[in-house]
Design a protein around this motif. Structure first.
Motif, mmCIF file in Angstrom:
data_model
loop_
_atom_site.group_PDB
_atom_site.id
_atom_site.type_symbol
_atom_site.label_atom_id
_atom_site.label_comp_id
_atom_site.label_asym_id
_atom_site.label_seq_id
_atom_site.Cartn_x
_atom_site.Cartn_y
_atom_site.Cartn_z
ATOM 1 N N PRO A 47 -4.932 3.199 -6.426
ATOM 2 C CA PRO A 47 -5.476 4.559 -6.441
ATOM 3 C C PRO A 47 -6.742 4.712 -7.284
ATOM 4 O O PRO A 47 -7.621 5.492 -6.932
ATOM 5 N N TYR A 77 -5.762 13.119 -1.174
ATOM 6 C CA TYR A 77 -7.006 13.420 -1.884
ATOM 7 C C TYR A 77 -7.605 14.722 -1.362
ATOM 8 O O TYR A 77 -7.332 15.156 -0.249
ATOM 9 N N ARG A 96 -14.083 4.655 -4.601
ATOM 10 C CA ARG A 96 -14.582 4.459 -3.237
ATOM 11 C C ARG A 96 -14.894 5.815 -2.585
ATOM 12 O O ARG A 96 -15.958 6.003 -1.989
ATOM 13 N N LEU A 97 -13.985 6.766 -2.741
ATOM 14 C CA LEU A 97 -14.186 8.089 -2.150
ATOM 15 C C LEU A 97 -15.355 8.835 -2.802
ATOM 16 O O LEU A 97 -16.112 9.527 -2.126
ATOM 17 N N ARG A 155 0.845 -1.182 0.000
ATOM 18 C CA ARG A 155 0.000 0.000 0.000
ATOM 19 C C ARG A 155 0.883 1.236 0.000
ATOM 20 O O ARG A 155 1.894 1.291 0.685
ATOM 21 N N GLU A 205 -9.515 3.568 -5.247
ATOM 22 C CA GLU A 205 -9.680 4.515 -4.138
ATOM 23 C C GLU A 205 -10.516 5.716 -4.553
ATOM 24 O O GLU A 205 -11.382 6.174 -3.808
ATOM 25 N N THR A 219 -3.217 3.207 0.108
ATOM 26 C CA THR A 219 -3.998 2.443 -0.857
ATOM 27 C C THR A 219 -3.101 1.544 -1.687
ATOM 28 O O THR A 219 -1.946 1.872 -1.944
ATOM 29 N N VAL A 241 -7.485 12.548 -6.563
ATOM 30 C CA VAL A 241 -6.584 11.612 -5.889
ATOM 31 C C VAL A 241 -5.218 11.686 -6.542
ATOM 32 O O VAL A 241 -5.098 11.688 -7.769
ATOM 33 N N CYS A 253 -1.258 9.878 -6.097
ATOM 34 C CA CYS A 253 -0.374 8.888 -5.487
ATOM 35 C C CYS A 253 0.999 9.033 -6.135
ATOM 36 O O CYS A 253 1.189 8.652 -7.301
#
Length: 128
Positions: free
Chosen positions: A115, A10, A121-122, A5, A118, A112, A31, A33
Motif C-alpha cells: 500500500p 483510494y 504510484r497513484l 495482493r 501504491e 496491491t 489509500v 488497506c
C-alpha cells in the motif's frame, strides 16, 4: 511464487477553490488497506493551478487542510478527535462528502502487495 495482493481503496483529494464554480484539481490521494490496517495520504499542491482558478485563494489555508488530512491518517495527536479510531474509521471519515475547499473524490478499489508503494504510484499518476 507471486506476492500476496490485498484489496485496497483510494480516493483523490480535490481542491475546489470556489465551491460555487465547481472547478477543481487533484492535490492528493488517500489509500486504505484493511488487511494491513493501513491508511495514509500524500499530497502535492500545485500553487499555479490554484492561483489560475482563484487568484485570491488562501494557499496557506489549503496547505493546512491538506496537512490535516495527512495528520488524521497518521493517527496520534495529529488526528485530533479521530486519534483513537482505527484505520478504516479514519478513512471513512475522510472520504465522507463535504463542501469545503479540500474535498474527497469517489472511492475506487484495486489490489496491491504494498500500500505504501501504491500511494506513491497513484500520486505520480493522478496528481503530479
Amino acid at each position: 511464487m507471486s506476492q500476496r495482493r490485498d484489496v485496497f481503496e483510494y480516493a483523490l483529494l480535490r481542491v475546489v477553490p470556489r465551491v460555487e464554480r465547481g472547478e477543481m484539481f487533484n492535490a492528493g490521494v488517500l489509500v486504505y488497506c484493511r488487511a494491513k490496517s493501513f491508511v495514509a495520504a500524500r499530497t502535492h499542491l500545485d500553487e499555479a493551478k490554484l492561483k489560475v482558478l482563484d487568484p485570491r485563494a488562501d494557499v496557506t489555508g489549503v496547505r493546512a487542510a491538506l496537512r490535516a488530512v495527512e495528520g488524521v491518517c497518521g493517527g496520534g495527536d495529529a488526528a485530533g478527535q479521530a486519534a483513537g479510531d482505527d484505520a478504516g474509521r479514519r478513512f471513512r471519515w475522510l472520504v465522507a462528502p463535504r463542501s469545503t475547499v479540500v474535498q474527497p473524490g469517489p472511492v475506487h478499489t484495486g489490489l496491491t502487495a504494498d500500500p505504501q508503494a501504491e500511494i506513491e504510484r497513484l500520486l505520480d499518476l493522478l496528481v503530479r
